[in-house]
Structure formats: C-alpha cells, structure tokens
Design an enzyme around this catalytic site. Structure first.
Site, short mmCIF file in Angstrom:
data_model
loop_
_atom_site.label_atom_id
_atom_site.label_comp_id
_atom_site.label_asym_id
_atom_site.label_seq_id
_atom_site.Cartn_x
_atom_site.Cartn_y
_atom_site.Cartn_z
CG HIS A 38 -0.97 3.64 -11.64
ND1 HIS A 38 -2.13 4.35 -11.43
CD2 HIS A 38 -1.33 2.57 -12.40
CE1 HIS A 38 -3.14 3.73 -12.03
NE2 HIS A 38 -2.68 2.65 -12.63
CE LYS A 104 -7.63 12.53 -21.93
NZ LYS A 104 -6.44 12.99 -22.65
#
Lengths: 185, 281
Positions: A38, A104
């Site tokens: 990222h 999550k």
C-alpha cells in the site's frame, strides 16, 4: 441481512445493492495487498505514475498468506487487520477507483467517508479461519513486488469467497450495530 | 550429576513443536469454541464459530496452518539446573529449529529487522526466548506462536496501589473494548498483575499458556477472572465483532509481588487460536 453472490470487477449498481450485515460470496479475480505494498502504491500516485495493477472496480484483500504446500494454490489465507491500511485507502478509492476491500476490524472515519462518497464497500472475512478460506482461492499469482515475500501483491482467482458486509455505501457499520444490539443493558 | 542434552535434540524438538503448534488447535480450545457455539445467541456469531471449528478440522487434517499469521515464535524454556547443553549454544539450537520448522512446515515468515524499513529474515528467526532455571535435569520447551493482530491490541498500565482489583477490572475491560473486532474475537485474555513493567507483561503472556477455563489456584484471583470475563462478554462485541455474547473464551490472571509504590497490570490479548505445544527432554 441477505445472501448475495457477486463477481469482480464491481459496479456502482452491485455495490449499491449491498447492505451492512449481508453475507457475500465473491468470485473472480481479487488482489492481495497489505502494508508495504500500500505504501508503494501511494508513492506511485504521488509521482503520477501508473500502478502495477489497474484497481478500477477492483477488490483488495488484506492478506499475507502462508506459503503454499506442493499441490496447493495458496497457503492459509485469512484476513489481516484492516486499520493498518486506513492511511492509504481513501486515495486508492478516490483516485485509483478501488471498489471493495476485504479484511477484518474497524475502519477510520476517513475510509468510511470515502466508501460513501465513491460507492465502495468494506467486507470482513473470518479472522483465524485461514485454512478454510484458502479453499475458496483457486489460483494465486504474484503480480507485483515479489521481493516483499508474504507482502507481495497477488492476483487471486476466487470462487465463492465468503465475506460479510461491514461498511456499506450508505454509511452503515455492522460492528457498531452489533454492539448496540448485543451489549448488556 | 549433570545430564546431557544435545543441540541437535533441541533443534529437532523445536522444529516439530513449531509445526504442531501451528497445525493442531489444542483440545481445550476446541472444546471452549464448542461450548461458545452452544452459548452464543447471535446468528452471525454462531456462523463465525462454526467456521472456526471447521477451520481447525481442515488445518489438522491437511496439516496446514490454522491461521496464515503463524506468528512470532515465542519460546518458553524451563531449564533444569542439572542439565548440560552439548554441541553448541542453546539459543542457536532453538533458532535453527525455528528456521527448519517454518521453512519445512510451509509456515509464514514474519520477522523483520531492523524494525523500521527492515528486511524479512526469511526464516522467521529470531525467536523470542524466555528462560527459567528450575531444579532438576530436564529441559521443557514450549512453543507459542503469537500473531501480530492480537498482540497489537495488548496494553500495559502502570496503575497505583489505590486502584485495587476494581482498577484491574476497569483497565482490562477498557483494553478489550478498545480492541473491538480487531483481534479476531472470541479472544483469550492474559492478565499479569504485580512485578514491575516488564514482569507484568511476561506474566500476562504466561497466563495464556494455561489450559482454557482452568481457574487460578487463589480463590480471589479466580473470582476476579470470572468477574472480568462476564464484564467482557457484556460488551456485545461477539465473535469477529459481528455481535454476540461470546467476546472472550477465558480470562487468565497471573500475579507476582510488587513494589510498595507500584501496581503494574498488563493485558495480553490472544485470538481464539490460542496455539502452544510443549515437550520435555
């Protein structure tokens, strides 16, 4: 709460049909990427450079899988904590056209705003169920940053990958709704 | 009379323990999840618990990791003072076992050095090793892989003695509430009370090694464990944060003497995959 079967890439119409709490079975190609990948993607956006994968309409799964045993497409592959990707995600949604995220744990207000503004969706897979989830992943291929090992970007071909809508494009949050419903009064 | 244990014995044992801890969920944990399933009222929560039980079966059958986060190799040694280690340095023998176990066992390698912008060691070394010297001539090795997600939600609080057990309860429950869905609930909560800064953290980790649901031998500590578990399960976070009555499977507390001015408390959050395996050489 409904059960939906959807394929990638995702459209505005498909995302608009999803609500917090829906059970989703996802098929098609999704991309595995996490912290270091990222960071590199954002650096490329800063430079105005092309990304190594076209993220328009796509789904990123926040996973660093275990190595595959011989004969396996992928090792155990459950989700990692999505909050670590929060600093990077709004721009991937807004500038790169990312449509869905699987992970999550809770997302930041900035991420939730980007989801609403750009009609995206955030889903959770069951953390700690990596062996089960790996069964829904039929093929895995490194498509960028092989030197990162478990943090490389992978193209994953998935078949009925199980996930639950946490943040829909209307601003609902399953985690918050859940606590309101089940906390002792 | 010294008893000799060789480095190659230690390496082989650690290699095996790394694999087993990652593939096979303990029977106490499985039973705890089954009880949780019977108790859980939330439909999404129940679905999660079923998936976790299925997952444990798949991992054991196929000998693949329960979770892709195969952890930092946290290793506890109880080294008898009459043991003589032969063939090299003890910690090198352990790290060789970790490297072989994680490589040959297809476990994920997750150790990066230096901690900022570092490079992955590629074999999950170095292990984090805690050693206790005990009477006798045996070496007991426990491998407890610790995942990053639940570890990141852990906390140490340097409370004051005035806080008492009520202060402990408040600190633990607040830590769990703040963690929310992030550490893959249902969780196991290890708590250390007393000692000092580093001792209370180690106590909290050691607390995670106790069989699930086994109460502390001291009555007032066992009562506190029960009380804190009830308070946590009143939070409503539930399995995976999808809502429910089972946010934690167990709360385990370990205690130690403290300085008259200090009251350290550590909370080490463990996901439901409370993995550890031991062997005695």
């Amino acid at each position: 709460m409904a059960t939906k079967y959807i394929r990638t890439p995702l459209t505005d119409a498909e995302v608009s049909d999803l609500r917090a709490g829906d059970q989703v079975f996802l098929s098609g190609v999704i991309y595995a990427a996490r912290d270091t990948a990222h960071k590199r993607l954002i650096a490329l956006l800063d430079q105005g450079a092309a990304l190594p994968v076209d993220l328009k309409g796509q789904v990123i799964y926040y996973v660093g899988p275990a190595p595959a045993k011989p004969g396996q497409a992928i090792g155990s592959a459950g989700p990692t904590t999505s909050g670590r990707m929060d600093p990077y995600t709004p721009r991937l949604i807004g500038e790169a056209g990312l449509k869905g995220m699987i992970g999550k744990g809770s997302r930041s207000p900035e991420v939730k705003k980007a989801i609403v503004d750009h009609k995206a969706v955030y889903l959770a897979a069951v953390g700690g169920a990596g062996a089960l989830i790996a069964r829904s992943i039929k093929r895995a291929e490194v498509v960028a940053y092989p030197e990162l090992g478990p943090e490389a970007i992978l193209a994953l071909e998935v078949d009925n990958f199980p996930a639950t809508v946490i943040n829909d494009c209307y601003g609902a949050d399953l985690y918050e709704e859940a606590i309101a419903r089940y906390a002792c009064k | 009379m010294a008893r000799t244990i060789t480095c190659s014995q230690i390496t082989a044992a650690v290699e095996q323990l790394c694999r087993e801890a990652n593939y096979y969920l303990g029977e106490d944990v499985r039973q705890s999840l089954e009880k949780a399933l019977a108790r859980e009222v939330s439909p999404p929560g129940r679905e999660v618990l079923k998936q976790l039980l299925d997952n444990a079966t798949i991992a054991a059958t196929e000998e693949v990791p329960i979770c892709q986060d195969t952890g930092v190799a946290v290793i506890f040694l109880e080294l008898g003072q009459d043991v003589r280690i032969e063939g090299g340095y003890l910690y090198d023998a352990i790290n060789a076992g970790v490297a072989r176990g994680y490589t040959g066992g297809y476990l994920r390698k997750s150790m990066v050095y230096p901690p900022v912008d570092g490079k992955n060691s590629g074999d999950n070394t170095p292990a984090i090793i805690h050693t206790r010297i005990v009477p006798g001539d045996h070496l007991t090795i426990t491998v407890a892989p610790k995942g990053g997600g639940s570890e990141n939600m852990s906390a140490v609080g340097m409370l004051t003695p005035a806080a008492g057990y009520e202060g402990v309860k408040k600190f633990v429950v607040e830590t769990v509430k703040k963690a929310g869905p992030n550490p893959c609930p249902p969780i196991v909560v290890g708590v250390g009370i007393g000692g000092n800064f580093e001792k209370c953290a180690l106590l909290a980790k050691e607390a995670l090694l106790r069989p699930l649901g086994q109460p502390h031998p001291r009555e007032e500590i066992a009562a506190l464990e029960k009380e804190i578990l009830e308070a946590i399960n009143c939070l409503g976070i539930g399995p995976q944060g999808f809502g429910g009555r089972v946010t934690a499977l167990a709360v385990h507390i370990e205690i130690y003497a403290r300085h008259i001015a200090s009251f350290p408390v550590a909370v080490n959050i463990q996901c439901h995959a409370a993995r550890h395996k031991s062997v005695t050489l």
